[in-house]
Design an enzyme around this catalytic site. Structure first.
Site: not given
Length: 405
Positions: A140-141, A359, A383
């Site tokens: 990745t860039e 919750l 990914e």
């Protein structure tokens, strides 16, 4: 045909890894999240135990007896299935701690699948018990995330090797890695055909970590930005050697090496998302049973939400197992890997959101499920986002009809 029943060996590994996650990972999860790192003494301890994370397998100890060799040979044939089973349990303990475990990590699959024999021995043999070591994967860039074909890190051919210039971001364990698999292009105008993969070793002149990212989730895991400034990489570190690459014919470019890696790692990421969802679900089930009044309207509404969550978790798991199984039997699994990654990432985010809702005030800052909710968001992003997974799936579904998506 895939079997949904785990073998005795798979059950034993699952139980062993769950024990490790429950007794070693979960107890340090909240403190590691608060500190923003996993304690060094803990990493030393688990490394001496032989616990390492490789995205094509999970190792826990080791040996050299005939029985060990036989078990290792058997594991080779089901490495991907064992990896997703084990990784779900580890992520149930804590995904950030899991990603911080010593081992080749995401850098392992490209070396294993595309490296020369000499490169496999040189780079994968360093993961021993003497001290923790990591590998990393840098694709990745800033201007090339979802569209990996647009990388701009350059690799200029010179006598004896290549000179790399460029920047990589969001690299898991990138700063502490002994080596990083780096993707670069010999000519941006060549597109994917110009991509090459290199193994860049730590302390190589011109290679540096410029910063560690401060993140919403996975805080305990190191995420680095890497810079390459006239970084000379010797010829022997070109992954696969010159003979691997060609601008024509069936030989792959670095782009194909990267995409092949995703076929192995996307089911792993899906399994981690499933582990996170299961952890939030199981905690919330226990709390609802204890705190919600039986027979009341709220109890039945909560039970309905949790029943739907359980169905979604099971469905994502079966899709993930299918993708791993196809890889183990040597069948192309790019579509299945994309599908399980897309489904599991979205499912886990939805399940954690439902659990937080149930919750109520209990799930506020400093609570396990709140941490899991922060952690899980990225599993729908890295990914390949779920949008990218849909593109991968669509291209394979409609390829016979020559419909371009």
């Amino acid at each position: 045909m895939i079997s949904f029943e785990l073998s005795q060996r798979q059950k034993q590994i699952k139980e062993l890894v769950h024990w490790f996650a429950k007794n070693e990972i979960r107890p340090i999860a909240m403190e590691a999240d608060k500190l923003g790192k996993v304690p060094d003494e803990w990493l030393d301890k688990v490394n001496k135990m032989g616990i390492q994370l490789n995205t094509s397998s999970f190792t826990g100890g080791g040996g050299t007896s005939k029985k060990d060799a036989k078990n290792n040979a058997k594991s080779e044939k089901e490495a991907n299935r064992m990896a997703v089973i084990a990784t779900e349990e580890l992520a149930w303990g804590c995904p950030a701690v899991t990603l911080s475990l010593p081992g080749a990590g995401l850098g392992g699959p490209p070396i294993q699948s595309s490296g020369t024999q000499e490169q496999k021995e040189r780079f994968l043999s360093i993961f021993t018990k003497d001290k923790p070591r990591w590998g990393a994967y840098a694709l990745t860039e800033p201007e090339a995330g979802s569209d990996a074909s647009g990388i701009r890190t350059t690799a200029q051919k010179v006598d004896g090797g290549y000179v790399l210039n460029g920047q990589k971001i969001f690299i898991t364990n990138g700063a502490r890695a002994s080596w990083v698999v780096v993707f670069a292009t010999i000519d941006p105008d060549m597109g994917r055909a110009g991509h090459r993969a290199f193994v860049v070793e730590k302390d190589t002149p011109g290679f540096s970590c410029t910063r560690l990212a401060h993140k919403m989730g996975l805080r305990a895991n190191e995420t680095a930005e890497l810079l390459f400034e006239d970084c000379f990489v010797p010829q022997e570190n070109l992954l696969g050697g010159e003979e691997l690459y060609s601008t024509s014919g069936s030989k792959p470019s670095g782009f194909q090496v990267a995409m092949k890696t995703f076929d192995s790692t996307r089911p792993i990421v899906a399994a981690m998302a499933i582990g996170i969802a299961r952890a939030a679900y199981e905690y919330t089930v226990d709390l609802v049973k204890k705190e919600y009044p039986k027979q009341g309207r709220l109890y039945y509404e909560a039970a309905e939400m949790l029943a739907e969550a359980e169905q979604d978790i099971d469905a994502a798991r079966l899709l993930t197992w299918e993708a791993a199984w196809k890889a183990d039997i040597g069948q192309a699994n790019a579509m299945e890997a994309a599908i399980c990654k897309a489904v599991a990432g979205k499912m886990a985010l939805d399940v954690c959101s439902k659990c937080l809702e149930l919750l109520g005030p209990i799930g506020l800052d400093g609570h396990l499920v709140e941490k899991l909710y922060r952690d899980v968001k990225v599993f729908d992003i890295f990914e390949g986002t779920h949008q990218i997974q849909r593109l991968v799936t669509a291209r394979r579904l409609y390829a016979p009809y020559e419909v371009h998506v």
